[in-house]
Design an enzyme around this catalytic site. Structure first.
Site, PDB file in Angstrom:
ATOM      1  N   LYS A   1      23.606 -11.397  23.585  1.00  0.00           N
ATOM      2  CA  LYS A   1      23.436 -11.686  24.836  1.00  0.00           C
ATOM      3  C   LYS A   1      22.521 -10.855  25.526  1.00  0.00           C
ATOM      4  O   LYS A   1      21.752 -11.534  26.417  1.00  0.00           O
ATOM      5  CB  LYS A   1      24.676 -11.610  25.314  1.00  0.00           C
ATOM      6  CG  LYS A   1      24.760 -12.071  26.846  1.00  0.00           C
ATOM      7  CD  LYS A   1      24.345 -13.510  27.012  1.00  0.00           C
ATOM      8  CE  LYS A   1      24.310 -13.797  28.532  1.00  0.00           C
ATOM      9  NZ  LYS A   1      23.573 -15.555  28.668  1.00  0.00           N
TER      10      LYS A   1
ATOM     11  N   GLU B   1      11.547 -23.803  27.967  1.00  0.00           N
ATOM     12  CA  GLU B   1      13.022 -23.542  28.237  1.00  0.00           C
ATOM     13  C   GLU B   1      13.619 -24.459  27.173  1.00  0.00           C
ATOM     14  O   GLU B   1      14.522 -24.058  26.443  1.00  0.00           O
ATOM     15  CB  GLU B   1      13.163 -23.733  29.494  1.00  0.00           C
ATOM     16  CG  GLU B   1      14.769 -23.538  29.697  1.00  0.00           C
ATOM     17  CD  GLU B   1      15.603 -22.178  29.045  1.00  0.00           C
ATOM     18  OE1 GLU B   1      14.824 -21.238  28.680  1.00  0.00           O
ATOM     19  OE2 GLU B   1      16.766 -22.156  29.182  1.00  0.00           O
TER      20      GLU B   1
ATOM     21  N   CYS C   1      25.290  -4.109  20.504  1.00  0.00           N
ATOM     22  CA  CYS C   1      26.529  -3.600  19.944  1.00  0.00           C
ATOM     23  C   CYS C   1      27.503  -3.751  20.964  1.00  0.00           C
ATOM     24  O   CYS C   1      27.139  -3.587  22.100  1.00  0.00           O
ATOM     25  CB  CYS C   1      26.438  -2.345  19.393  1.00  0.00           C
ATOM     26  SG  CYS C   1      25.195  -2.419  17.980  1.00  0.00           S
TER      27      CYS C   1
ATOM     28  N   ASN D   1      25.727   2.360  20.268  1.00  0.00           N
ATOM     29  CA  ASN D   1      24.821   1.168  20.535  1.00  0.00           C
ATOM     30  C   ASN D   1      23.576   1.608  20.812  1.00  0.00           C
ATOM     31  O   ASN D   1      23.369   2.482  21.589  1.00  0.00           O
ATOM     32  CB  ASN D   1      25.575   0.286  21.714  1.00  0.00           C
ATOM     33  CG  ASN D   1      24.654  -0.729  22.254  1.00  0.00           C
ATOM     34  OD1 ASN D   1      23.864  -1.192  21.210  1.00  0.00           O
ATOM     35  ND2 ASN D   1      24.846  -1.216  23.217  1.00  0.00           N
ATOM     36  N   GLY D   2      22.307   1.074  20.188  1.00  0.00           N
ATOM     37  CA  GLY D   2      21.186   1.541  20.532  1.00  0.00           C
ATOM     38  C   GLY D   2      20.323   1.746  19.291  1.00  0.00           C
ATOM     39  O   GLY D   2      20.757   1.435  18.036  1.00  0.00           O
TER      40      GLY D   2
ATOM     41  N   ARG E   1      28.139 -10.603  23.447  1.00  0.00           N
ATOM     42  CA  ARG E   1      27.174  -9.883  23.090  1.00  0.00           C
ATOM     43  C   ARG E   1      26.215 -10.104  21.788  1.00  0.00           C
ATOM     44  O   ARG E   1      25.430  -9.868  21.541  1.00  0.00           O
ATOM     45  CB  ARG E   1      27.350  -8.269  23.018  1.00  0.00           C
ATOM     46  CG  ARG E   1      27.967  -7.892  24.590  1.00  0.00           C
ATOM     47  CD  ARG E   1      28.542  -6.783  24.406  1.00  0.00           C
ATOM     48  NE  ARG E   1      27.731  -5.712  24.447  1.00  0.00           N
ATOM     49  CZ  ARG E   1      27.387  -4.815  25.507  1.00  0.00           C
ATOM     50  NH1 ARG E   1      28.141  -4.968  26.639  1.00  0.00           N
ATOM     51  NH2 ARG E   1      26.597  -3.743  25.566  1.00  0.00           N
TER      52      ARG E   1
ATOM     53  N   TRP F   1      25.525  -5.311  16.027  1.00  0.00           N
ATOM     54  CA  TRP F   1      24.560  -6.411  15.836  1.00  0.00           C
ATOM     55  C   TRP F   1      23.608  -5.487  15.158  1.00  0.00           C
ATOM     56  O   TRP F   1      22.729  -4.201  15.465  1.00  0.00           O
ATOM     57  CB  TRP F   1      24.074  -6.574  17.284  1.00  0.00           C
ATOM     58  CG  TRP F   1      23.184  -7.519  17.182  1.00  0.00           C
ATOM     59  CD1 TRP F   1      23.183  -8.871  16.755  1.00  0.00           C
ATOM     60  CD2 TRP F   1      21.784  -7.661  17.645  1.00  0.00           C
ATOM     61  NE1 TRP F   1      22.131  -9.843  16.752  1.00  0.00           N
ATOM     62  CE2 TRP F   1      21.292  -8.801  17.294  1.00  0.00           C
ATOM     63  CE3 TRP F   1      20.767  -6.529  17.888  1.00  0.00           C
ATOM     64  CZ2 TRP F   1      19.756  -9.110  17.551  1.00  0.00           C
ATOM     65  CZ3 TRP F   1      19.777  -6.893  18.107  1.00  0.00           C
ATOM     66  CH2 TRP F   1      18.985  -8.140  17.986  1.00  0.00           C
TER      67      TRP F   1
ATOM     68  N   HIS G   1      -5.036 -31.043  21.617  1.00  0.00           N
ATOM     69  CA  HIS G   1      -5.737 -30.068  21.207  1.00  0.00           C
ATOM     70  C   HIS G   1      -5.210 -29.395  20.095  1.00  0.00           C
ATOM     71  O   HIS G   1      -5.273 -28.396  19.522  1.00  0.00           O
ATOM     72  CB  HIS G   1      -5.988 -29.026  22.260  1.00  0.00           C
ATOM     73  CG  HIS G   1      -6.620 -29.380  23.541  1.00  0.00           C
ATOM     74  ND1 HIS G   1      -7.939 -29.780  23.487  1.00  0.00           N
ATOM     75  CD2 HIS G   1      -6.048 -29.573  24.657  1.00  0.00           C
ATOM     76  CE1 HIS G   1      -8.305 -30.442  24.923  1.00  0.00           C
ATOM     77  NE2 HIS G   1      -7.327 -30.277  25.228  1.00  0.00           N
TER      78      HIS G   1
ATOM     79  N   GLU H   1      17.848 -21.963  19.931  1.00  0.00           N
ATOM     80  CA  GLU H   1      18.787 -20.923  19.771  1.00  0.00           C
ATOM     81  C   GLU H   1      20.089 -21.417  19.532  1.00  0.00           C
ATOM     82  O   GLU H   1      20.906 -20.549  19.189  1.00  0.00           O
ATOM     83  CB  GLU H   1      18.637 -19.958  21.023  1.00  0.00           C
ATOM     84  CG  GLU H   1      18.860 -20.505  22.324  1.00  0.00           C
ATOM     85  CD  GLU H   1      19.015 -19.576  23.348  1.00  0.00           C
ATOM     86  OE1 GLU H   1      19.115 -18.190  23.093  1.00  0.00           O
ATOM     87  OE2 GLU H   1      18.953 -19.934  24.576  1.00  0.00           O
TER      88      GLU H   1
ATOM     89  N   LYS I   1      16.052 -23.537  24.284  1.00  0.00           N
ATOM     90  CA  LYS I   1      17.713 -23.731  24.225  1.00  0.00           C
ATOM     91  C   LYS I   1      18.120 -24.512  23.103  1.00  0.00           C
ATOM     92  O   LYS I   1      18.944 -24.050  22.336  1.00  0.00           O
ATOM     93  CB  LYS I   1      18.052 -24.578  25.494  1.00  0.00           C
ATOM     94  CG  LYS I   1      18.087 -24.171  26.723  1.00  0.00           C
ATOM     95  CD  LYS I   1      19.314 -23.230  26.931  1.00  0.00           C
ATOM     96  CE  LYS I   1      19.251 -21.922  27.072  1.00  0.00           C
ATOM     97  NZ  LYS I   1      18.376 -21.046  27.397  1.00  0.00           N
TER      98      LYS I   1
HETATM   99  C1  AGP Z   1      18.228 -17.050  26.801  1.00  0.00           C
HETATM  100  O1  AGP Z   1      19.015 -18.437  26.356  1.00  0.00           O
HETATM  101  C2  AGP Z   1      18.433 -16.047  25.787  1.00  0.00           C
HETATM  102  N1  AGP Z   1      19.675 -15.610  25.395  1.00  0.00           N
HETATM  103  C3  AGP Z   1      17.290 -14.797  25.865  1.00  0.00           C
HETATM  104  O2  AGP Z   1      16.164 -15.535  25.926  1.00  0.00           O
HETATM  105  C4  AGP Z   1      17.571 -14.297  27.266  1.00  0.00           C
HETATM  106  O3  AGP Z   1      16.969 -14.998  28.305  1.00  0.00           O
HETATM  107  C5  AGP Z   1      16.652 -12.958  26.925  1.00  0.00           C
HETATM  108  O4  AGP Z   1      17.171 -12.239  26.028  1.00  0.00           O
HETATM  109  C6  AGP Z   1      16.493 -12.134  28.259  1.00  0.00           C
HETATM  110  O5  AGP Z   1      17.936 -11.708  28.486  1.00  0.00           O
HETATM  111  P1  AGP Z   1      18.252 -11.146  30.254  1.00  0.00           P
HETATM  112  O6  AGP Z   1      18.000 -12.116  30.975  1.00  0.00           O
HETATM  113  O7  AGP Z   1      19.475 -10.587  29.874  1.00  0.00           O
HETATM  114  O8  AGP Z   1      17.152  -9.957  30.240  1.00  0.00           O
END
Ligand code: AGP
Length: 607
Positions: free
Chosen positions: A602, A479, A2, A98-99, A27, A74, A502, A486, A483
């Site tokens: 984010k 990775e 949030c 937020n939280g 965010r 969020w 396997h 997401e 990518k």
């Molecule tokens: C990465 O593309 C994602 N958005 C997510 O996995 C991110 O790397 C993860 O939430 C960690 O965030 P941070 O690096 O701010 O701790």
């Protein structure tokens, strides 16, 4: 995660509250709202979905007033709809949060027994009712706010309006960040300095347990004991300009293209031009003397940790245990007596990583943050910080932060190997010379974007895509899959190339795309065998390799993405770029919102 904005001013605040929220869109959120003290009381406007919907509400029914709060939500508790959108109200109180309030059910029951009626299923709403509860008991606004905060358990950043004519914003942080901004004849509160960048760069960072009473010309900060304290006013390093898209279509596209300069900036902060030995600051002795290292993070940052494991073990001869933060502290890890722990995080606010860091702090381990946010919670609580200088990363998908993390980790592994006598001066100079080519190599890697754009429709039309690699390219395969997942919402799996036979190879059918990450190295022959296994079952192979490796894929791959030869430790860093471009262009083809993908934030500041 949030977002919170608050303004106490000598002029109307509604439009700037919304502007502040737009700075927090990165965010991730699913509803937004504002509340303003407008002389006749506290007036609210809220809307589900994007901020433009809130703006339409305000266009139809503007709110005058010079003191207000605003929020992007969020969803954690309660569906992402208008009813659950913040600000929440009770009597003469409005709050944004937020939280997660972990004891909200208990508080809700207690308040309901005192006649409070709740309008939502959210945990946040209890904060408004609890403040009103203390007002009803005769406490003044500040005492009512403080009495409420004292009852809250869990992680929160909260801002509140208390009283129909009170030109004051009350704020408190416990586990989620808050900053106070200093303007000309006005004051601000925000989730981060970036939210306030359009209004001021002069900010102070509330510390854990702090509360603040923000009026038009001053702020009174109290620490967790209730003692009045002074927090340093800093000039935030973020400028609104840096965070604009410029002539790119999306922040993700911009940030992919910023990698050469981000890598140059980051490398320059660590390389002593006098002797080409990485300078690691306070982290150096922690890394050089540890019997064992633990590298902990989430998501893409965890995959950077996974690459670092190969480097630290292979070059410095030190054992590295990697773990995802959300698992680490719950498995009662056997911590080394003389160890050090690395916490890798773009935001420095990820709750799982922050909690794992605090767990290690309590175990008196040396803690090191590899962070893109120098004023973040993790930065303030680790023994040493190694910064990535990627600049603000607004796109939810981590791109330039990831490659900057790898650059810092590569230099850390080299510096540690040198300190441990595993690399002599000449050897480390050769490695640093290779790393110093990263800006140029990454610039050349960006030249494959048109090829990635050509491949994207095939990925967009596929049921699922596999990414495979060996050695340091195994975490890169993970990775690449992350990518794609997401930002396109398409199923994708990353595997160690030797692992597919396997089990997962059962999923390969005619036309299944398999992206193989295979620059020339000692594992190339084995990787080629794995590619043959895929191709024999109908897979469409997309090879990411270098000039020397391209010949191996001419017959075997439907597409071969050829990168420049990548010396030393540069391979995993440069190979990240085509993976990012494949994800970006596939998302562009599908029309997904790759800067703010559905369900994602984010920085995830809840566990
Ligand atoms: C990465 O593309 C994602 N958005 C997510 O996995 C991110 O790397 C993860 O939430 C960690 O965030 P941070 O690096 O701010 O701790």
């Amino acid at each position: 995660m949030c977002g919170i904005v608050g303004i106490v001013s000598n002029r109307p605040v509604s439009a700037r509250l919304v502007e502040g929220l737009t700075r927090l869109e990165y965010r991730g959120y699913d509803s937004a709202g504002i509340a303003v003290v407008n002389g006749q009381g506290i007036v609210r406007r809220r809307a589900p979905g994007k901020i433009i919907n809130l703006q339409h509400e305000l266009d139809d029914a503007p709110i005058d007033g010079t003191c207000g709060i605003a929020h992007t939500r969020w969803a954690t508790h309660g569906r992402p709809n208008m009813e659950n959108a913040h600000p929440h109200r009770a009597g003469n109180v409005a709050i944004v949060h937020n939280g997660i309030i972990e004891n909200f059910k208990l508080l809700r029951e207690e308040l309901a027994q005192n006649g409070h009626v709740f309008a939502t299923q959210t945990d946040s709403e209890v904060i408004a009712h609890l403040i009103q509860h203390y007002l009803d008991k005769g406490l003044d606004a500040e005492d009512a706010f403080m009495a409420c905060v004292a009852r809250l358990e869990g992680a929160y950043a909260v801002a509140a309006l208390v009283g129909d004519t009170n030109q004051t914003v009350y704020a408190a942080r416990h586990g989620s960040p808050l900053v106070v901004g200093f303007g000309e004849g006005e004051m601000f509160v925000g989730s981060d300095a970036f939210a306030l960048a359009p209004f001021t760069k002069r900010v102070l960072y509330l510390e854990e347990g702090d509360s603040a009473v923000v009026s038009i010309d001053k702020v009174c900060v109290r620490d967790k004991t209730g003692t009045l304290v002074t927090r340093d006013i800093m000039t935030a390093s973020i400028s609104a300009v840096m965070a604009e898209k410029g002539n790119y279509r999306h922040f993700m596209e911009k940030e992919i293209h910023e990698q050469p300069e981000a890598l140059a900036r980051t490398m320059a902060a660590y390389i002593d031009p006098e002797n080409d030995i990485p300078t690691l600051g306070k982290a150096a002795p922690l890394l050089a003397e540890a019997d064992r290292l633990i590298a902990i993070a989430c998501g893409t940052a965890y995959l950077a940790a996974s690459v670092a494991k190969y480097w630290f073990e292979g070059l410095a001869g030190v054992h590295v245990e990697t773990d995802i933060a959300s698992e680490f502290r719950y498995r009662t890890p056997a911590l080394p007596k003389n160890g050090a722990a690395l916490f890798i995080s773009q935001s420095g606010e990820t709750a799982d990583t922050l909690a794992a860091m605090r767990f290690c702090n309590q175990a008196t381990m040396g803690t090191i943050g590899v962070l893109n946010a120098p004023e973040s919670s993790i930065a303030r609580e680790t023994d040493a910080v190694m910064r990535t200088l990627a600049g603000p990363e607004i796109g939810v998908a981590s791109t330039k932060a990831f490659t900057a993390q790898l650059a810092v980790l590569a230099m850390s592994a080299l510096g540690t190997a040198h300190a441990r006598g595993r690399l002599d001066d000449d050897q480390i100079k050769d490695h640093i010379k290779a790393l110093s080519q990263l800006p140029e190599l990454s610039q050349k890697a960006l030249a494959v974007k048109s090829q990635c754009e050509e491949i994207a429709p095939m990925l967009a039309a596929s049921k699922q895509t596999f990414f495979i690699g060996r050695g340091v390219y195994y975490p890169l395969a993970l990775e690449g899959a992350l990518k794609l997942k997401e930002v396109t919402y398409l199923p994708a799996e990353g595997y160690a190339a030797g692992e597919l036979k396997h089990g997962p190879i059962a999923l390969i059918e005619e036309g299944t795309p398999v992206v193989v990450i295979a620059p020339t190295d000692e594992l190339m022959e084995k990787t080629i065998s794995n590619v043959e296994e895929m191709a024999a079952r109908g897979a469409r192979v997309i090879a990411i390799t270098d000039e020397a490796g391209a010949k191996h894929f001419t017959e075997r791959a439907s597409h071969t993405i050829v990168l420049p030869d990548m010396p030393g430790l540069t391979g995993p860093i440069v190979c990240a770029i085509p993976l990012q471009l494949l994800a970006y262009f596939t998302a562009l083809k599908l029309g997904t919102n790759m800067d703010q993908p559905r369900n994602l934030a984010k920085s995830v500041t809840v566990e």
